[in-house]
Scaffold this motif. Structure first.
Motif, PDB file in Angstrom:
ATOM      1  N   GLN A  60      70.065  58.931 -13.691  1.00  0.00           N
ATOM      2  CA  GLN A  60      70.849  58.729 -14.908  1.00  0.00           C
ATOM      3  C   GLN A  60      71.575  59.992 -15.360  1.00  0.00           C
ATOM      4  O   GLN A  60      72.405  59.948 -16.261  1.00  0.00           O
ATOM      5  N   ASP A  61      71.301  61.106 -14.713  1.00  0.00           N
ATOM      6  CA  ASP A  61      71.925  62.367 -15.117  1.00  0.00           C
ATOM      7  C   ASP A  61      73.443  62.293 -14.927  1.00  0.00           C
ATOM      8  O   ASP A  61      73.920  61.951 -13.844  1.00  0.00           O
ATOM      9  N   PRO A  62      74.221  62.603 -15.986  1.00  0.00           N
ATOM     10  CA  PRO A  62      75.681  62.481 -15.873  1.00  0.00           C
ATOM     11  C   PRO A  62      76.299  63.433 -14.852  1.00  0.00           C
ATOM     12  O   PRO A  62      77.421  63.201 -14.386  1.00  0.00           O
ATOM     13  N   GLU A  63      75.574  64.491 -14.491  1.00  0.00           N
ATOM     14  CA  GLU A  63      76.117  65.452 -13.533  1.00  0.00           C
ATOM     15  C   GLU A  63      75.790  65.109 -12.078  1.00  0.00           C
ATOM     16  O   GLU A  63      76.230  65.813 -11.160  1.00  0.00           O
ATOM     17  N   LEU A  64      75.067  64.027 -11.854  1.00  0.00           N
ATOM     18  CA  LEU A  64      74.705  63.644 -10.496  1.00  0.00           C
ATOM     19  C   LEU A  64      75.946  63.276  -9.689  1.00  0.00           C
ATOM     20  O   LEU A  64      76.813  62.529 -10.164  1.00  0.00           O
ATOM     21  N   THR A  65      76.036  63.786  -8.479  1.00  0.00           N
ATOM     22  CA  THR A  65      77.123  63.411  -7.573  1.00  0.00           C
ATOM     23  C   THR A  65      76.980  61.951  -7.185  1.00  0.00           C
ATOM     24  O   THR A  65      75.947  61.534  -6.665  1.00  0.00           O
ATOM     25  N   ARG A  66      78.026  61.162  -7.452  1.00  0.00           N
ATOM     26  CA  ARG A  66      77.997  59.729  -7.134  1.00  0.00           C
ATOM     27  C   ARG A  66      79.184  59.310  -6.286  1.00  0.00           C
ATOM     28  O   ARG A  66      79.434  58.110  -6.130  1.00  0.00           O
ATOM     29  N   ASP A  67      79.944  60.261  -5.783  1.00  0.00           N
ATOM     30  CA  ASP A  67      81.177  59.916  -5.083  1.00  0.00           C
ATOM     31  C   ASP A  67      81.288  60.591  -3.718  1.00  0.00           C
ATOM     32  O   ASP A  67      82.389  60.926  -3.271  1.00  0.00           O
ATOM     33  N   SER A  68      80.152  60.791  -3.062  1.00  0.00           N
ATOM     34  CA  SER A  68      80.225  61.290  -1.701  1.00  0.00           C
ATOM     35  C   SER A  68      80.988  60.284  -0.838  1.00  0.00           C
ATOM     36  O   SER A  68      80.837  59.070  -1.001  1.00  0.00           O
ATOM     37  N   LEU A  69      81.801  60.787   0.079  1.00  0.00           N
ATOM     38  CA  LEU A  69      82.565  59.895   0.940  1.00  0.00           C
ATOM     39  C   LEU A  69      81.632  59.192   1.919  1.00  0.00           C
ATOM     40  O   LEU A  69      80.816  59.847   2.585  1.00  0.00           O
ATOM     41  N   PRO A  70      81.735  57.865   2.017  1.00  0.00           N
ATOM     42  CA  PRO A  70      80.887  57.152   2.975  1.00  0.00           C
ATOM     43  C   PRO A  70      81.170  57.626   4.404  1.00  0.00           C
ATOM     44  O   PRO A  70      82.308  57.948   4.756  1.00  0.00           O
ATOM     45  N   ILE A  71      80.120  57.667   5.211  1.00  0.00           N
ATOM     46  CA  ILE A  71      80.263  58.015   6.616  1.00  0.00           C
ATOM     47  C   ILE A  71      79.575  56.944   7.450  1.00  0.00           C
ATOM     48  O   ILE A  71      78.821  56.122   6.923  1.00  0.00           O
ATOM     49  N   THR A  72      79.837  56.948   8.723  1.00  0.00           N
ATOM     50  CA  THR A  72      79.167  56.004   9.609  1.00  0.00           C
ATOM     51  C   THR A  72      77.844  56.591  10.077  1.00  0.00           C
ATOM     52  O   THR A  72      77.621  57.798  10.010  1.00  0.00           O
ATOM     53  N   MET A  73      76.982  55.724  10.568  1.00  0.00           N
ATOM     54  CA  MET A  73      75.720  56.183  11.144  1.00  0.00           C
ATOM     55  C   MET A  73      75.981  57.134  12.307  1.00  0.00           C
ATOM     56  O   MET A  73      75.321  58.181  12.432  1.00  0.00           O
ATOM     57  N   ALA A  74      76.952  56.797  13.138  1.00  0.00           N
ATOM     58  CA  ALA A  74      77.268  57.655  14.280  1.00  0.00           C
ATOM     59  C   ALA A  74      77.700  59.040  13.820  1.00  0.00           C
ATOM     60  O   ALA A  74      77.306  60.054  14.405  1.00  0.00           O
ATOM     61  N   ARG A  75      78.497  59.080  12.771  1.00  0.00           N
ATOM     62  CA  ARG A  75      78.951  60.373  12.238  1.00  0.00           C
ATOM     63  C   ARG A  75      77.772  61.169  11.680  1.00  0.00           C
ATOM     64  O   ARG A  75      77.669  62.386  11.871  1.00  0.00           O
ATOM     65  N   ALA A  76      76.870  60.474  10.984  1.00  0.00           N
ATOM     66  CA  ALA A  76      75.700  61.156  10.429  1.00  0.00           C
ATOM     67  C   ALA A  76      74.845  61.758  11.533  1.00  0.00           C
ATOM     68  O   ALA A  76      74.404  62.911  11.442  1.00  0.00           O
ATOM     69  N   LEU A  77      74.626  60.991  12.590  1.00  0.00           N
ATOM     70  CA  LEU A  77      73.790  61.484  13.681  1.00  0.00           C
ATOM     71  C   LEU A  77      74.489  62.588  14.464  1.00  0.00           C
ATOM     72  O   LEU A  77      73.849  63.528  14.933  1.00  0.00           O
TER      73      LEU A  77
END
Length: 286
Positions: free
Chosen positions: A185-202
């Motif tokens: 609930q913290d207003p400063e929390l990052t909530r807009d990270s760009l989505p990535i694919t599983m392959a990109r994450a790995l």
């Protein structure tokens, strides 16, 4: 002579969030996540004894949690009601995982109850059915039911089995309790990270993995920030979930044990091995 009660003892392993990105917030207030769950070999142990009287009894009370509010009892009653079985069970837990530490202990306990009682009661439910039931108890329950390290999206319930590296981890609990709702609930929390694919994450791996909750947790809980900075002297450190536990990966058990021994002079610390298959599935021969 009455039949000897059937019993079953099974592990309930912990997990780490190797990375945790928050990519949005839904209208219902829940957050859209992308995370990599890795099972580790730190476990609670649950024992089940079959009852013919339909009673669900947790024989090891937990401080501050009423019997019927305990997630293990709720899981057992949910499965009992869903299946219509007249059977019950006595449940005993040998607790090793810290409560509210970000290791998924409560969710893992609930998952082991669902999987264990499915076998003890001979219900024959599939992992898909059990995972769907588990999701009504908590977003992390399905990954423990399915029993594999996984890429997760949605609120953490959309799972794709993943194969991760399996280093040795030092896991530290700094001795504080984190309010997960307060972090989200913290207003400063990052909530807009760009989505990535599983392959990109790995593909990006450790170099790019991060936990979007970490900045807020550091700010609100200085003891966690202190432990993160201490552990970072030895290897890149990261929060798991919303904490309070944090971890770092090491190439060998010996190097992890050296750091854990030093950490134990100040905090509670463990050495754990990263796994891709849960000890729960191994115990059942799945």
């Amino acid at each position: 002579m009455p039949a000897t009660p059937r019993t079953l003892t099974l592990p309930a392993p912990a997990k780490l969030n190797r990375m945790l990105h928050i990519v949005g917030r839904r209208q219902d207030g829940y957050h859209e996540l992308q995370t990599l769950f890795q099972i580790i070999d730190l476990c609670d142990s649950l024992s089940f004894t079959l009852r013919q009287d339909g009673v669900i009894q947790l024989t090891t009370p937990m401080d501050g949690v009423a019997h019927d509010d305990n997630l293990m009892v709720r899981a057992a009653k949910l499965l009992q009601q869903h299946s219509g079985t007249p059977l019950g069970a006595s449940i005993t837990i040998d607790k090793h995982l810290p409560m509210g530490g970000g290791l998924g202990g409560g969710s893992s306990n609930a998952a082991t109850v669902l999987v264990g009682l499915n076998q003890l009661w001979q219900l024959g439910y599939s992992p898909t059915t059990l995972a769907a039931l588990g999701l009504t108890l908590g977003a992390d329950v399905p990954v423990f039911v399915r029993g594999h390290s996984a890429w997760a999206e949605g609120v953490g319930e959309q799972l794709t089995q993943a194969t991760l590296d399996t280093p040795w981890f030092v896991v530290i609990h700094p001795g504080v309790s984190v309010s997960t709702p307060a972090i989200f609930q913290d207003p400063e929390l990052t909530r807009d990270s760009l989505p990535i694919t599983m392959a990109r994450a790995l593909q990006g791996g450790v170099v790019e993995w991060r936990n979007d909750c970490e900045a807020i947790v550091r700010k609100r809980y200085p003891p966690i920030a202190e432990a993160l900075d201490w552990l970072a002297q030895y290897a890149p450190s990261r929060l798991t979930g919303t904490g309070a536990c944090l971890f770092a990966a090491f190439d060998s058990q010996k190097s992890a044990q050296i750091v854990a021994e030093r950490a134990n002079q100040r905090w509670q610390a463990w050495v754990a091995r990263g796994l891709n298959t849960s000890p729960l599935q191994d115990a059942l021969g799945c």
